[in-house]
Scaffold this active site. Structure first.
Site, mmCIF file in Angstrom:
data_model
loop_
_atom_site.group_PDB
_atom_site.id
_atom_site.type_symbol
_atom_site.label_atom_id
_atom_site.label_comp_id
_atom_site.label_asym_id
_atom_site.label_seq_id
_atom_site.Cartn_x
_atom_site.Cartn_y
_atom_site.Cartn_z
ATOM 1 N N HIS A 1 -3.659 -9.073 3.362
ATOM 2 C CA HIS A 1 -5.062 -9.278 3.440
ATOM 3 C C HIS A 1 -5.240 -10.164 4.743
ATOM 4 O O HIS A 1 -4.969 -11.166 4.619
ATOM 5 C CB HIS A 1 -5.983 -9.828 2.353
ATOM 6 C CG HIS A 1 -5.882 -8.871 1.134
ATOM 7 N ND1 HIS A 1 -6.016 -9.298 -0.248
ATOM 8 C CD2 HIS A 1 -5.848 -7.578 1.034
ATOM 9 C CE1 HIS A 1 -5.858 -8.283 -0.828
ATOM 10 N NE2 HIS A 1 -5.978 -6.973 -0.205
ATOM 11 N N LYS B 1 -1.938 -2.881 8.083
ATOM 12 C CA LYS B 1 -3.109 -2.675 8.726
ATOM 13 C C LYS B 1 -3.097 -3.221 10.051
ATOM 14 O O LYS B 1 -2.433 -4.419 10.199
ATOM 15 C CB LYS B 1 -4.373 -2.934 7.994
ATOM 16 C CG LYS B 1 -4.538 -1.922 6.855
ATOM 17 C CD LYS B 1 -5.899 -2.354 6.133
ATOM 18 C CE LYS B 1 -6.153 -1.218 4.985
ATOM 19 N NZ LYS B 1 -7.562 -1.344 4.500
ATOM 20 N N ARG C 1 0.934 -1.212 0.036
ATOM 21 C CA ARG C 1 -0.132 -0.187 0.043
ATOM 22 C C ARG C 1 0.936 1.349 -0.020
ATOM 23 O O ARG C 1 2.138 1.231 0.349
ATOM 24 C CB ARG C 1 -0.806 -0.081 1.315
ATOM 25 C CG ARG C 1 -1.807 -1.128 1.325
ATOM 26 C CD ARG C 1 -2.568 -1.058 2.840
ATOM 27 N NE ARG C 1 -3.487 -2.128 3.024
ATOM 28 C CZ ARG C 1 -3.070 -3.570 3.243
ATOM 29 N NH1 ARG C 1 -1.929 -3.599 3.827
ATOM 30 N NH2 ARG C 1 -4.168 -4.336 3.535
ATOM 31 N N ARG D 1 -0.752 -1.615 -7.109
ATOM 32 C CA ARG D 1 -1.040 -2.816 -6.063
ATOM 33 C C ARG D 1 -1.996 -3.914 -6.600
ATOM 34 O O ARG D 1 -1.782 -4.865 -6.649
ATOM 35 C CB ARG D 1 -1.481 -2.279 -4.610
ATOM 36 C CG ARG D 1 -1.999 -3.362 -3.771
ATOM 37 C CD ARG D 1 -2.442 -2.680 -2.430
ATOM 38 N NE ARG D 1 -3.245 -3.471 -1.395
ATOM 39 C CZ ARG D 1 -2.694 -4.441 -0.605
ATOM 40 N NH1 ARG D 1 -1.440 -4.250 -0.758
ATOM 41 N NH2 ARG D 1 -3.465 -5.092 0.328
ATOM 42 N N TYR E 1 -9.667 -10.462 -6.865
ATOM 43 C CA TYR E 1 -8.936 -10.470 -7.972
ATOM 44 C C TYR E 1 -9.259 -11.717 -9.215
ATOM 45 O O TYR E 1 -8.886 -11.477 -10.092
ATOM 46 C CB TYR E 1 -7.183 -10.380 -7.765
ATOM 47 C CG TYR E 1 -7.226 -9.206 -7.101
ATOM 48 C CD1 TYR E 1 -7.010 -7.909 -7.606
ATOM 49 C CD2 TYR E 1 -6.954 -9.365 -5.381
ATOM 50 C CE1 TYR E 1 -6.634 -6.994 -6.706
ATOM 51 C CE2 TYR E 1 -6.682 -8.063 -4.685
ATOM 52 C CZ TYR E 1 -6.674 -7.070 -5.349
ATOM 53 O OH TYR E 1 -6.299 -5.979 -4.580
ATOM 54 N N HIS F 1 -2.522 2.826 -5.689
ATOM 55 C CA HIS F 1 -3.318 1.692 -5.304
ATOM 56 C C HIS F 1 -3.505 0.828 -6.479
ATOM 57 O O HIS F 1 -3.674 -0.471 -6.463
ATOM 58 C CB HIS F 1 -4.471 2.175 -4.543
ATOM 59 C CG HIS F 1 -5.050 1.032 -3.570
ATOM 60 N ND1 HIS F 1 -4.181 0.843 -2.281
ATOM 61 C CD2 HIS F 1 -6.044 0.104 -3.432
ATOM 62 C CE1 HIS F 1 -4.892 -0.147 -1.748
ATOM 63 N NE2 HIS F 1 -5.938 -0.555 -2.307
#
Length: 300
Positions: free
Chosen positions: A272, A178, A154, A249, A281, A246
């Site tokens: 993730h 995150k 990110r 990414r 995806y 992004h």
């Protein structure tokens, strides 16, 4: 909202930041959503939070849907108020949690524009060409673009990388994602070449007393806005669709899957928490496969 009610929201923000390890972006989004709910319901003191019912929350979301908010926005706002009332119930601000039965809007799986392999190559080749004849900033921009595409990290993770987080021998970079979750992501030879050029020939011309891998004109750590401006500028110069970082990414994830990587590996690379997030995806790769099939097969 009164000071008293504002204190509740501030306590909620603190719990997100320090208890859940949420990013500043997430904290701002969740707090903004709770404040918007308070304004919609006319809440002006602590006691009124106990009067909020499930019907109130549904009415708030219904109003936003009528105003044209996207499913993704509605899903996030629903998540915000569920998190808020779960916390408020846990700490005793409300006796009952009105959001416990609030249905979650299904977020849209729409992805930003994804560069194909040729477009990504053109963008990175353009960045390298500028670096060869340009300034230290051009070398930095090349290295940032290569690392973004090579790793799929990110933009906030890229900005937070320190020099010591890069292992040039192993070709890996350590990033903080995150929820303050750390992961190590590999990168390839082109990114290694760009990073070597930046670290050995250009960074010292700009860097002040900072551990940051990427710095700006004044020697301080780059921020996300600067990175976005760089990618927009490179895309324009390369003649590819205008993209944000992004999108690199998303492009990296898609190209990994198209190249035969399995979902679990891509999940690890992207950081993730849920495999379901990575699975979106597969819709893109399936669509591309069908398009190629329809163009090529005589009985398609």
């Amino acid at each position: 909202m009164s000071t008293t009610s504002g204190t509740v929201v501030e306590r909620f923000a603190s719990s997100l930041r320090h208890g859940a390890g949420a990013s500043d972006h997430t904290v701002r989004a969740y707090v903004g959503d709770v404040e918007a709910l308070a304004a919609f319901l006319g809440l002006d003191d602590d006691s009124t939070w106990t009067d909020v019912a499930l019907a109130d929350l549904r009415a708030w979301l219904a109003r936003q849907a009528a105003d044209g908010k996207t499913r993704t926005t509605l899903a996030r706002r629903g998540a915000s108020v569920r998190a808020f009332f779960a916390w408020a119930h846990r700490v005793g601000i409300v006796e009952h949690n009105p959001a416990a039965r609030l249905a979650s809007a299904k977020a849209s799986v729409t992805l930003p524009h994804i560069l194909d392999v040729d477009e990504a190559s053109r963008l990175l080749d353009t960045a390298e060409l500028h670096a060869q004849s340009g300034t230290a900033i051009d070398v930095r921009d090349w290295a940032m673009a290569e690392l973004l595409y090579a790793t799929g990290i990110r933009v906030g993770e890229l900005a937070g990388v320190n020099v010591g987080d890069v292992d040039m021998n192993e070709r890996t970079v350590r990033v903080l994602g995150k929820g303050d979750k750390e992961r190590v992501v590999p990168f390839g030879v082109p990114a290694q070449r760009a990073l070597t050029s930046w670290l050995e020939n250009a960074r010292s011309q700009l860097a002040g007393d900072t551990a940051a891998l990427f710095v700006g004109h004044r020697g301080s750590r780059v921020d996300q806005r600067q990175v976005r401006e760089v990618i927009h500028r490179l895309a324009s110069g390369a003649g590819v669709p205008d993209i944000a970082p992004h999108a690199l990414r998303h492009s990296a994830a898609t190209h990994l899957l198209e190249g035969g990587s399995d979902l679990r590996s891509v999940q690890e690379v992207l950081g993730h928490a849920s495999l379901a997030t990575t699975q979106r995806y597969t819709h893109v790769t399936a669509d591309r496969l069908r398009h190629a099939y329809e163009l090529a097969h005589p009985r398609a």
